[in-house]
Design a protein around this motif. Structure first.
Motif, PDB file in Angstrom:
ATOM      1  N   HIS A  78       0.824  -1.208   0.000  1.00 32.55           N
ATOM      2  CA  HIS A  78       0.000   0.000   0.000  1.00 32.55           C
ATOM      3  C   HIS A  78       0.859   1.259   0.000  1.00 32.55           C
ATOM      4  O   HIS A  78       2.013   1.232   0.426  1.00 32.55           O
ATOM      5  CB  HIS A  78      -0.909   0.016   1.229  1.00 32.55           C
ATOM      6  N   ASP A  79       0.259   2.371  -0.416  1.00 28.71           N
ATOM      7  CA  ASP A  79       1.014   3.626  -0.419  1.00 28.71           C
ATOM      8  C   ASP A  79       1.172   4.198   0.985  1.00 28.71           C
ATOM      9  O   ASP A  79       2.056   5.014   1.220  1.00 28.71           O
ATOM     10  CB  ASP A  79       0.404   4.652  -1.379  1.00 28.71           C
ATOM     11  N   MET A 118      -1.026  -1.144  -3.912  1.00 29.56           N
ATOM     12  CA  MET A 118      -0.045  -1.135  -4.989  1.00 29.56           C
ATOM     13  C   MET A 118      -0.059  -2.425  -5.817  1.00 29.56           C
ATOM     14  O   MET A 118       0.553  -2.483  -6.863  1.00 29.56           O
ATOM     15  CB  MET A 118       1.359  -0.930  -4.407  1.00 29.56           C
TER      16      MET A 118
END
Length: 161
Positions: free
Chosen positions: A65-66, A88
């Protein structure tokens, strides 16, 4: 020994998992990330345990994930806004398990491990081992959960201890 995201689940199981997690964390109160561990079989869900902090099973979020579990924990504790979180792609983590008795653990073959695209390592910096101890994780992202899991397991297995 492994974590991956996303976790394929039946819609009913996902709804029950969310219900249980909200009930437990709501009853505890506080701010931040809670590692809620559940057992899931088909559409059945059972509560296992909770840790009121980021957990090593969530380290996969560093590549999936960001915003990782650590970024989310800090934002929640500080009362900062939490935006939409972007995944992501399928990702996995595999534990680097060390066995033995030593106060001077070292790691090798790291360049080869990290040469594979979308692969990362997190070594915990623990000073020693007596018996079995999780000393780090290999992280990987790929086009499918299975490919990410295989890549993470391959990376963890390639670390020389």
């Amino acid at each position: 020994q492994e974590s991956w995201q996303p976790q394929p689940m039946a819609p009913a199981a996902l709804a029950e998992a969310k219900r249980i997690a909200l009930a437990v964390t709501g009853a505890l109160g506080g701010r931040g990330i809670f590692g809620v561990e559940l057992f899931v079989k088909g559409e059945q869900v059972w509560f296992c345990e909770i840790s009121p902090r980021p957990h090593d099973t969530g380290l996969v979020t560093l590549v999936s994930h960001d915003l990782s579990e650590f970024a989310l924990h800090a934002r929640a504790i500080l009362g900062l806004p939490i935006p939409s979180i972007r995944q992501m792609g399928p990702a996995a983590s595999a534990v680097i398990l060390v066995e033995g008795d030593s106060t001077e653990v070292s790691f090798g073959n790291l360049s080869a491990v990290l040469a594979e695209p979308d692969t990362a390592l997190r070594l915990f910096g623990k000073p020693g081992v007596s018996g079995q101890r999780r000393m780090g994780v290999a992280l990987a992202r790929d086009t499918s959960i299975e490919a990410a899991r295989e890549k993470a397991l391959r990376a963890a297995g390639a670390v020389n201890v």
